[in-house]
Scaffold this active site. Structure first.
Site, mmCIF file in Angstrom:
data_model
loop_
_atom_site.group_PDB
_atom_site.id
_atom_site.type_symbol
_atom_site.label_atom_id
_atom_site.label_comp_id
_atom_site.label_asym_id
_atom_site.label_seq_id
_atom_site.Cartn_x
_atom_site.Cartn_y
_atom_site.Cartn_z
ATOM 1 N N TYR A 1 -63.144 32.457 41.854
ATOM 2 C CA TYR A 1 -61.681 32.480 41.893
ATOM 3 C C TYR A 1 -61.200 32.305 43.325
ATOM 4 O O TYR A 1 -61.800 32.815 44.265
ATOM 5 C CB TYR A 1 -61.166 33.839 41.435
ATOM 6 C CG TYR A 1 -61.111 34.022 39.953
ATOM 7 C CD1 TYR A 1 -60.530 33.068 39.127
ATOM 8 C CD2 TYR A 1 -61.597 35.182 39.379
ATOM 9 C CE1 TYR A 1 -60.460 33.265 37.772
ATOM 10 C CE2 TYR A 1 -61.528 35.386 38.011
ATOM 11 C CZ TYR A 1 -60.961 34.429 37.209
ATOM 12 O OH TYR A 1 -60.879 34.634 35.874
ATOM 13 N N HIS B 1 -50.853 37.033 32.759
ATOM 14 C CA HIS B 1 -52.242 36.887 33.199
ATOM 15 C C HIS B 1 -53.070 38.132 32.880
ATOM 16 O O HIS B 1 -54.224 38.231 33.321
ATOM 17 C CB HIS B 1 -52.298 36.614 34.707
ATOM 18 C CG HIS B 1 -51.810 35.243 35.073
ATOM 19 N ND1 HIS B 1 -50.572 35.025 35.647
ATOM 20 C CD2 HIS B 1 -52.365 34.019 34.931
ATOM 21 C CE1 HIS B 1 -50.404 33.715 35.840
ATOM 22 N NE2 HIS B 1 -51.476 33.089 35.421
ATOM 23 N N ARG C 1 -52.357 23.122 41.441
ATOM 24 C CA ARG C 1 -53.726 23.638 41.435
ATOM 25 C C ARG C 1 -54.422 23.099 40.197
ATOM 26 O O ARG C 1 -53.773 22.606 39.267
ATOM 27 C CB ARG C 1 -53.747 25.166 41.423
ATOM 28 C CG ARG C 1 -53.260 25.778 40.123
ATOM 29 C CD ARG C 1 -53.298 27.289 40.149
ATOM 30 N NE ARG C 1 -54.636 27.832 40.015
ATOM 31 C CZ ARG C 1 -55.163 28.322 38.882
ATOM 32 N NH1 ARG C 1 -54.452 28.303 37.761
ATOM 33 N NH2 ARG C 1 -56.370 28.820 38.838
ATOM 34 N N ASN D 1 -57.160 24.026 37.067
ATOM 35 C CA ASN D 1 -57.840 25.081 36.338
ATOM 36 C C ASN D 1 -58.759 24.379 35.339
ATOM 37 O O ASN D 1 -58.584 23.193 35.053
ATOM 38 C CB ASN D 1 -56.829 25.982 35.635
ATOM 39 C CG ASN D 1 -57.436 27.304 35.203
ATOM 40 O OD1 ASN D 1 -58.527 27.669 35.648
ATOM 41 N ND2 ASN D 1 -56.744 28.011 34.331
ATOM 42 N N GLU E 1 -56.946 21.354 33.724
ATOM 43 C CA GLU E 1 -55.489 21.425 33.771
ATOM 44 C C GLU E 1 -55.014 21.146 35.191
ATOM 45 O O GLU E 1 -55.424 21.840 36.127
ATOM 46 C CB GLU E 1 -55.010 22.827 33.384
ATOM 47 C CG GLU E 1 -55.303 23.214 31.948
ATOM 48 C CD GLU E 1 -54.865 24.645 31.633
ATOM 49 O OE1 GLU E 1 -54.873 24.998 30.446
ATOM 50 O OE2 GLU E 1 -54.511 25.412 32.564
ATOM 51 N N TYR F 1 -64.738 35.265 29.061
ATOM 52 C CA TYR F 1 -63.295 35.003 29.048
ATOM 53 C C TYR F 1 -62.994 33.568 28.624
ATOM 54 O O TYR F 1 -62.035 33.307 27.900
ATOM 55 C CB TYR F 1 -62.707 35.277 30.434
ATOM 56 C CG TYR F 1 -61.279 34.828 30.584
ATOM 57 C CD1 TYR F 1 -60.266 35.426 29.838
ATOM 58 C CD2 TYR F 1 -60.933 33.796 31.449
ATOM 59 C CE1 TYR F 1 -58.958 35.010 29.955
ATOM 60 C CE2 TYR F 1 -59.627 33.364 31.573
ATOM 61 C CZ TYR F 1 -58.643 33.971 30.827
ATOM 62 O OH TYR F 1 -57.353 33.550 30.933
#
Lengths: 181, 339
Positions: B38, B195, B225, B227, B267, B318
């Protein structure tokens, strides 16, 4: 790094404290949760405090809906220094809070007592049905019949936790029932 | 190269979706390192970006335009609540219409045109045979509510984030191709609430820092950004709503079909300040590439293997990869000499 397993959208509750300077002390509770607000109410002067109690009845909609008209009337005339204290089941707390926001209050004016029961309101993410009083997971959806894993992800607007089909990847899976905390 | 829309392909049932060599070449491969961790990986989205790249314009229109618009129509017909806008977001929706129509007309004049005379606007979308005249700011003059009207002409999901009290609230959106989140459930949530289910990142302070950055974005200075996750089959609608339809896809994988069925899902997220409402427009443009197509680039193949192999267990869980993570790593290892 310390890992906190709790989901951040799940609200944390603390016992309400009286804000003595309020122009109106407004208490709203379900009938079985009054004891949580009683000590605060006793500290108020009679003229500056009001208490609304929601009694279970046969009216359609949530218990909070039955108070809606009256609550809106009280809040429409309420001074800007009004403080609102709410006690009851978790879904009820957030319904009342949402009604208060739409009447012009802000979160700083509202205190929600720790829910009187661990039972949850559940939102089915597949058919959007809301279910009250869910105490264990998985839970069968009353709308679509799917077996839902009750997650800790919480939506304040719905006053509900999200439920997602637990065995969608493998319908044969053997599942254990877990009591919700 | 610039991409022209091709005839409609499907993201469900027979999954006829495919990438041309040009689409593969411009795929936004998201990994700068062999290990994924991350980070607050936000950077300015300065346009025009490199010619033909997915970063060239504010909104990317590519060869999948007609397919994605057809898919969105299917999802919305099945469940109209996949698009919503709270009443206080009307102004932000019109901000979005202005920004998107002006950008599309300027960047893709062969497909879109906009003419304005005061508040009388005429919009033409030649790809979808749309030509409408309306009064800017008056939702009753559009054939659909403004979020749905605009969203049905844009690739990717869109949300409008209302900014109040130093926080961002998810108060409007059109979300038909999400990576497993529900607009209907998350509506109205604050930044850290929506989130909530993301593991590890809260403790690292990622969201706190990201929120500070995002609430300070000025008008005309969008940021972006990337993802990513993996998706079995070229399925755009991996929503919780429809999870009962696609959950079993994950159990359908074997060593022989990994390359064809497993897709890297990327994404491209862009956040852009709206001038009247002060809302943020959050666009989530999804790109899918099969592992078979991905490994045609040896650098991508090697790195994809290393990223998956070193992915922390919390993220494997996740991202919903638990059932096939090992299988995918094993299959990719043939493209990584160091293994």
């Amino acid at each position: 790094m310390q890992i906190d397993p709790s989901i951040k959208s799940r609200p944390k509750y603390v016992a309400p404290e009286l804000v003595a300077s309020a122009g109106l002390q407004l208490f709203v509770s379900e009938s079985d949760a009054g004891h949580l607000l009683e000590p605060l109410y006793r500290q108020c002067s009679e003229s500056g405090a009001q208490w609304l109690v929601a009694e279970p009845g046969n009216a359609p909609g949530t218990l909070a809906d039955s108070l809606s008209g009256y609550l809106q009337r009280v809040l429409s005339d309420a001074p800007v220094t009004t403080r609102l204290y709410v006690a009851g089941s978790e879904g009820f707390l957030w319904d009342i809070r949402n009604q208060a926001l739409s009447a012009g209050l802000v979160d700083e004016q509202i205190q929600l007592a720790p829910p009187v029961t661990k039972a949850r309101r559940l939102f089915c993410t597949h058919c959007y049905t809301l279910m009250e009083g869910v105490t264990s997971s998985p839970h069968t959806c009353s709308g679509c019949g799917r077996l839902l894993l009750v997650r800790d992800h919480f939506a304040r607007l719905h006053g509900a936790y999200v439920g997602v089909q637990i065995n969608a990847e493998d319908p044969e899976e053997q599942l254990e029932q877990e009591v919700l905390q | 190269m610039r991409m022209s829309p091709k005839p409609v392909q499907t993201f469900r049932d027979d999954f006829s979706y495919s990438n041309s060599p040009g689409a593969i070449a411009r795929f936004p491969f998201p990994f700068p390192d062999d290990e994924y961790r991350y980070s607050v990986n936000i950077e300015p989205h300065t346009t025009p970006g490199p010619e033909g790249s997915v970063y060239e314009f504010l909104l990317d229109i590519d060869e999948h335009y007609l397919s994605e618009m057809a898919e969105r129509d299917i999802v919305l017909k099945e469940n109209p609540q996949r698009c919503l806008a709270m009443p206080h977001m009307d102004l932000a929706c019109w901000d979005m219409i202005e920004r998107c129509m002006q950008s599309l007309a300027a960047d893709y004049p062969q497909h879109f045109s906009l003419s304005t005379e005061g508040d009388q606007w005429t919009w033409e979308n030649r790809l979808l045979n749309i030509k409408d005249s309306f009064t800017f700011g008056d939702s009753s003059t559009l054939p659909l509510p403004p979020m749905e009207y605009m969203g049905r002409q844009l690739q990717g999901d869109f949300a409008l984030l209302d900014q109040r009290d130093g926080d961002l609230f998810l108060d409007a959106g059109i979300v038909t191709c999400p990576a497993d989140w529900s607009l209907a459930f998350d509506a109205g949530m604050s930044f850290s609430e929506w989130h909530g289910p993301v593991p590890l990142a809260h403790e690292m302070g990622v969201f706190e820092r990201a929120l500070k950055y995002l609430t300070a974005i000025p008008v005309g200075r969008p940021v972006r950004r990337l993802n990513w996750t993996l998706t079995v089959n070229a399925r755009m609608d991996t929503s919780p709503e429809t999870y009962p339809n696609w959950g079993t896809d994950r159990a359908s994988l074997t060593a022989d079909n990994v390359g064809e069925k497993v897709h890297l899902r990327v994404e491209l997220q862009v956040l852009d300040r709206m001038p009247r409402s002060n809302a943020l427009m959050f666009s989530i443009r999804t790109f899918l590439i099969s592992f078979d197509d991905l490994v045609t680039n040896p650098d991508w193949a090697r790195r994809m293997h290393r990223v998956l192999k070193t992915l922390p267990p919390e993220l494997v869980e996740y991202k919903g990869l638990g059932r096939y993570h090992d299988l995918a790593v094993e299959w990719l290892s043939q493209y990584d000499p160091a293994n």
